[in-house]
Design an enzyme around this catalytic site. Sequence first.
Site, mmCIF file in Angstrom:
data_model
loop_
_atom_site.group_PDB
_atom_site.id
_atom_site.type_symbol
_atom_site.label_atom_id
_atom_site.label_comp_id
_atom_site.label_asym_id
_atom_site.label_seq_id
_atom_site.Cartn_x
_atom_site.Cartn_y
_atom_site.Cartn_z
ATOM 1 N N GLU A 1 4.054 -5.897 6.934
ATOM 2 C CA GLU A 1 3.252 -4.905 7.655
ATOM 3 C C GLU A 1 3.617 -4.833 9.135
ATOM 4 O OE1 GLU A 1 2.181 -6.965 5.398
ATOM 5 O OE2 GLU A 1 0.571 -6.102 4.201
ATOM 6 N N ALA B 1 0.874 -1.178 0.000
ATOM 7 C CA ALA B 1 0.000 0.000 0.000
ATOM 8 C C ALA B 1 0.907 1.223 0.000
ATOM 9 C CB ALA B 1 -0.860 -0.016 1.251
ATOM 10 N N GLU C 1 -0.746 -9.249 -1.257
ATOM 11 C CA GLU C 1 -2.191 -9.484 -1.072
ATOM 12 C C GLU C 1 -2.924 -9.383 -2.402
ATOM 13 O OE1 GLU C 1 -2.352 -6.574 2.188
ATOM 14 O OE2 GLU C 1 -3.403 -8.115 3.322
ATOM 15 N N GLY D 1 0.534 -5.128 0.647
ATOM 16 C CA GLY D 1 -0.632 -5.095 -0.236
ATOM 17 C C GLY D 1 -0.305 -5.638 -1.613
HETATM 18 N N1 T1G Z 1 4.696 3.348 0.070
HETATM 19 C C1 T1G Z 1 5.185 4.551 -0.291
HETATM 20 N N2 T1G Z 1 6.493 4.766 -0.633
HETATM 21 C C2 T1G Z 1 7.312 3.705 -0.573
HETATM 22 C C3 T1G Z 1 6.866 2.412 -0.195
HETATM 23 C C4 T1G Z 1 5.491 2.265 0.122
HETATM 24 N N3 T1G Z 1 4.981 1.086 0.468
HETATM 25 N N4 T1G Z 1 7.943 1.573 -0.240
HETATM 26 C C5 T1G Z 1 8.992 2.314 -0.633
HETATM 27 N N5 T1G Z 1 8.621 3.575 -0.846
HETATM 28 C C6 T1G Z 1 9.491 4.676 -1.291
HETATM 29 C C7 T1G Z 1 10.609 4.972 -0.312
HETATM 30 O O1 T1G Z 1 10.145 5.860 0.686
HETATM 31 C C8 T1G Z 1 11.637 5.605 -1.245
HETATM 32 O O2 T1G Z 1 11.160 6.923 -1.511
HETATM 33 C C9 T1G Z 1 11.470 4.825 -2.543
HETATM 34 O O3 T1G Z 1 10.149 4.237 -2.486
HETATM 35 C C10 T1G Z 1 12.483 3.715 -2.715
HETATM 36 O O4 T1G Z 1 12.388 2.924 -1.522
HETATM 37 C C11 T1G Z 1 -2.702 -3.065 2.868
HETATM 38 C C12 T1G Z 1 -1.238 -1.788 4.700
HETATM 39 C C13 T1G Z 1 10.308 -2.123 -1.639
HETATM 40 C C14 T1G Z 1 12.187 -3.318 -0.483
HETATM 41 O O5 T1G Z 1 6.419 -2.233 4.056
HETATM 42 O O6 T1G Z 1 10.621 -2.435 1.999
HETATM 43 O O7 T1G Z 1 0.902 -2.794 2.221
HETATM 44 O O8 T1G Z 1 13.155 8.164 -0.617
HETATM 45 O O9 T1G Z 1 14.737 3.444 -0.740
HETATM 46 O O10 T1G Z 1 16.006 0.060 -0.849
HETATM 47 O O11 T1G Z 1 -1.824 -4.870 4.042
HETATM 48 O O12 T1G Z 1 11.154 0.242 -0.180
HETATM 49 O O13 T1G Z 1 12.992 7.608 -3.055
HETATM 50 O O14 T1G Z 1 11.439 9.311 -2.025
HETATM 51 O O15 T1G Z 1 13.357 1.574 0.347
HETATM 52 O O16 T1G Z 1 15.210 -0.542 -3.202
HETATM 53 C C15 T1G Z 1 3.879 -2.773 3.129
HETATM 54 C C16 T1G Z 1 8.193 -1.003 2.166
HETATM 55 C C17 T1G Z 1 3.194 -1.439 3.187
HETATM 56 C C18 T1G Z 1 7.438 -2.295 1.902
HETATM 57 C C19 T1G Z 1 12.618 -1.307 -1.907
HETATM 58 N N6 T1G Z 1 5.066 -2.658 2.296
HETATM 59 N N7 T1G Z 1 9.237 -0.772 1.197
HETATM 60 O O17 T1G Z 1 13.790 -1.006 -1.189
HETATM 61 O O18 T1G Z 1 14.226 1.354 -2.036
HETATM 62 S S1 T1G Z 1 1.764 -1.501 4.213
HETATM 63 C C20 T1G Z 1 6.275 -2.393 2.855
HETATM 64 C C21 T1G Z 1 10.404 -1.491 1.239
HETATM 65 C C22 T1G Z 1 0.674 -2.478 3.347
HETATM 66 C C23 T1G Z 1 -1.434 -3.756 3.250
HETATM 67 C C24 T1G Z 1 -0.537 -2.931 4.089
HETATM 68 C C25 T1G Z 1 11.467 -1.053 0.273
HETATM 69 C C26 T1G Z 1 11.625 -1.970 -0.947
HETATM 70 P P1 T1G Z 1 12.256 8.088 -1.831
HETATM 71 P P2 T1G Z 1 13.735 2.337 -0.883
HETATM 72 P P3 T1G Z 1 14.911 -0.059 -1.849
#
Ligand code: T1G
Length: 694
Positions: free
Chosen positions: A125, A63, A105, A102
């Site tokens: 999450e 998400a 999912e 998400g």
């Molecule tokens: N939402 C918004 N921005 C995100 C994002 C996300 N989920 N994930 C990464 N970014 C942005 C990050 O801030 C950075 O921005 C850029 O992307 C590159 O990220 C409904 C509620 C995917 C392994 O927890 O683990 O889904 O600094 O530097 O090292 O059940 O990003 O460039 O402006 O980390 O290559 C669950 C979180 C969400 C995954 C890539 N998902 N992301 O790593 O790049 S909650 C997560 C990561 C959810 C559902 C629930 C990593 C990555 P900027 P990065 P990276």
Amino acid sequence: MSDVVKLERHDEVAIVTINSPPVNALSAAVRRGIFENVKTAAADPAVKAIVIACAGRTFVAGADITEFGKPPQSPGLSEVISEIENCSKPVIAAIHGTALGGGLELTLGCHFRVATKDAKLGLPEVKLGLLPGAGGTQRLPRAVGPELGVKMVVTGDPIGASEALKNGLIEEIVEGPASGAEAFARKVIAEKRPLRLLRNDDSKLAAARADRTIFTNAAAAANKKNRGMNAPLACAEAVSWTLDVPFDEALKKEREMFLKLVADDQSKAQRYAFFSEREAAKVQNVPEGVKPRSVERVAIIGAGTMGGGIAMSFANAGIPVTLIETGQEQLTRGLGIMQKNYEATAARGGIPADAPAKRMALITGKVGLENVKDVDLVIEAVFETMAIKKEVFTALDAYAKPGAILASNTSYLNIDEIAAVTKRPQDVLGMHFFSPANVMKLCEIVRADKTAPDALVTAVAVARKIAKVPAVVGVSDGFVGNRMLAARSKQSEKLLFEGALPQQVDAVVTKFGMPMGPFAMGDLAGLDIGWRSRKDRGITSPIADALCEAGRFGQKTGKGYYKYEAGSRVPVPDPEVEKLIDDTCRSLGLTRRAVSDQEILERMMYPMINEGARILEEKVASRPSDIDVIWLYGYGWPIYRGGPMFYADQVGLKQIVERLQFYAKQTNDPSLEPAALLKKLADEGKTFASLAKG
Ligand code: T1G
């Protein structure tokens, strides 16, 4: 139509492609685009199967976390997933990169999933203080079985494509994600393969119905590992609903639990930490477009504890490194310790059995500083005295090639002074790792007065490349982390004179969520280190000095502030220490009093926050969130409390100012008077976070 989701048709296969850089997060526009294009493809009589793929470097990473806390926009993710799940035509997810949260999912609503061999699939999450909120707690266990399902949801750790294939999460490993998925789709059409709806597939749940310890064990493990955190227990409970709560009712309960967690302070802190870590890697106050220098070859000077740990960090990232000592004996000893470290980790299953050999092969030992002549980056990790640092940097300056960066791992010495002995101050900076350097993630990147911008961004990039969390700090005694720690240590010692005992202070600090209290930490590090330093500087600390004079150096002598049973590292309160404290206070004419836990907590945390405010005033740190990143990744500050400056905003700066003024008076300690910035923000009713908004 959406411009972040495209639909094209290859004969009877429709391809829905999401293209929303950088990680295809499920923003409202992306959700709308998927929803509309799947509906369109489903209604098209020429279409017999639908593939959902992503452009760019990864499948959907979850998400859009930036949308949390804002009013929800339709369609919600669950609605999109139901549209897919209820489609009468087969929908295949084409996974590459990371399908997380998400994103995974979304694939679980599809009827089939294929992935490239390097893909990672997970529900992280819990690391944001949440639980999967779009059916992941109910569909994933039905796909992979409750045992792996509850483990993935409660730990948040992803699995690779081969493990996903083995456990039935994906049907095939393919080459190009979209083309591979298209070929798979054609097979499904040709074979008229029945759609696999996870919501109706309970075949893997029977085992858990017979043995629920899967969940009680997962919950117990979660509780033990994540002291004080709400999300891991919520995750374990939600997955257990797969056993006896009807699917649609379980989805409702999951949604309610998600909404409760997303509004919780713990999740707000963890989401803040997620973005703060990434923000810290964006170097401020450098010209636009500054690029890092190329770093192919790295040398570490010093094969001691820190040098060895730093070398292992590079080897762990698969980067060859030269480890340089002045003598073969020291080098052999250092390499031997690293080998033993790796073998011990492999023995407990932390790394593969063949990893020690592979990683040690990346570390080349050499004797003599002249071996730095071809390297691009040197990291010095020798004794912490200015005289030795200057001697080493003078030699490095002579041997290293032009443009090579010379970094010092010093934990507090003045980098400007070190740079001044070289002809290349623009290439000199600090890279302060935290012990054990192969484990701790923080690296304070110290920007000296003359450090060139491209040298600075290079050090940050290298730190990230070896899986460290960089934070840029300025020259200052103790830079940021240790400077704030010193403010806390001063108060912890004073509290002993005033009436508290080591075990009471440590209990308050560990109950707050820190991994250990100041006195147990002192015993771990060794009280003799501070004792020698105080003697060098001609200052005394009556209680700590008395302990050292009695030979109580901490864990290394089996006695310090605590006593330690033979072979144990568990601190045990020692009546001898209580007597020593009483006697010392009496000899100083001090009357001890009862000190409340609340006073201890405030005297531990607020002086650090006050020092953080001074650090911001002096621009030794440029963002409050950088200070929080330093404490989260260098000192084990509990992630669900965001960091000292985030915590300060939650307590309220006005309250902190009042308490600091009270303690300054009560203990006659002017260093507790609120910093000007802290006072100003409090008077204006503002927060440290307001500084980040400029
Ligand atoms: N939402 C918004 N921005 C995100 C994002 C996300 N989920 N994930 C990464 N970014 C942005 C990050 O801030 C950075 O921005 C850029 O992307 C590159 O990220 C409904 C509620 C995917 C392994 O927890 O683990 O889904 O600094 O530097 O090292 O059940 O990003 O460039 O402006 O980390 O290559 C669950 C979180 C969400 C995954 C890539 N998902 N992301 O790593 O790049 S909650 C997560 C990561 C959810 C559902 C629930 C990593 C990555 P900027 P990065 P990276």
